[in-house]
Design an enzyme around this catalytic site. Sequence first.
Site, mmCIF file in Angstrom:
data_model
loop_
_atom_site.group_PDB
_atom_site.id
_atom_site.type_symbol
_atom_site.label_atom_id
_atom_site.label_comp_id
_atom_site.label_asym_id
_atom_site.label_seq_id
_atom_site.Cartn_x
_atom_site.Cartn_y
_atom_site.Cartn_z
ATOM 1 N N MET A 237 -6.563 -7.897 53.500
ATOM 2 C CA MET A 237 -6.428 -7.732 55.221
ATOM 3 C C MET A 237 -5.930 -8.950 56.256
ATOM 4 S SD MET A 237 -7.284 -4.161 54.828
ATOM 5 C CE MET A 237 -6.963 -2.541 53.167
ATOM 6 N N CYS B 134 -12.034 3.066 61.277
ATOM 7 C CA CYS B 134 -11.234 1.372 60.408
ATOM 8 C C CYS B 134 -10.956 1.432 58.949
ATOM 9 C CB CYS B 134 -11.439 -0.119 60.712
ATOM 10 S SG CYS B 134 -10.242 -1.401 59.648
ATOM 11 N N GLY C 257 -17.170 -5.125 49.299
ATOM 12 C CA GLY C 257 -18.580 -5.808 49.633
ATOM 13 C C GLY C 257 -19.292 -4.805 50.858
ATOM 14 N N CYS D 44 -14.681 -4.321 63.928
ATOM 15 C CA CYS D 44 -14.030 -3.992 63.201
ATOM 16 C C CYS D 44 -12.326 -5.413 62.806
ATOM 17 C CB CYS D 44 -13.768 -3.326 62.135
ATOM 18 S SG CYS D 44 -13.235 -2.679 60.480
#
Length: 335
Positions: free
Chosen positions: A9, A75, A99, A171
């Site tokens: 992303m 996010c 993850g 983030c």
Amino acid sequence: GYRVLGVFMKNFSEKNPITQECNWIEEKIMAQKIAAFLDISLIILDLEKQYTSQVIKPMIKAYNKGLTPNPDVACNTIIKFPWLRKAVKEHNCQFISTGHYARIKKQGNTHKLLRAKDESKDQSYFLSELSQQDLKNTLFPIGNLKKSQVRKLAKKLKFPNANKPSTSGICFVGRVKIKSFLERTIKNKIGKVLDTEGNIIGKHPGITYYTIGQRVGEHLGIEITKPKEDSTKKYYIAEKNAKTNTLIVAPENHPILSKKSCYLAKVHHINPSVKFPSKVHVRIRHLGDLIPATITNKSNKVIVTFSKPISALAAGQVLVVYKGKEVLGCGEIRY
């Protein structure tokens, strides 16, 4: 045993105005190296416009109102999981695998979100707004591993990122001083700093740059004159008044710095059929203390009463509710 499709992303590409660094290109190259090493395909999702409009701008708007938002929670809820679910459908996949250090336990037709085995790396706080729809087709394969085990496996398998430092900061934005980040869009607005008696003891460049519990000092751009009896004490931000652009500060251990209760706005239940029980544990920040608390409902408000007064409780922060290892949901702090 799975056919795997990698996803990268691109959500933020601006250079840090302080360091002039932007890591997204390096991160993409590393993702490509991993995909090549594993001999899997890699798709790239460019979601920068969505991330800016749905995470960054609301974050700035919340700070402007005097709140302290958590963009990392938003996010996951607004960007990561919705767009990964969309990619699952488009590429005829069955599961999302990330993850995150967290665990999912299926129980009948429902899915529970649990804290990670490695409590020191647990990321369930950031996942507290997820839904049953998010959890039912998601895998957290490292949730039962310690971070040290993951590093060991990565080295054993000769992954090119085996020694890569962990990420931190906002983030997809990275490490950045929030005051410097906000000053790019929110202009300075000089205001008064008051003590607990209402006396003017200094000035500040705007309450939007600060959060409850921060230590006062020139490093924050705040100048105060301490009374002689408290000249050696550390001072902290106790309250913010957005209407008057005023900060109230207090010396360490002052009662005003702690609160016994709060109520929750934007309450979210991971399983809508499971409401918050009366006796729970809560966190007011990622990897913060698990605080014993009592939850009651009064006048259609969810009230959280702590077992002892809590310091640095900031309106806008996410409070996450736990029952044992399970994450039940969350809400935004108000008082």
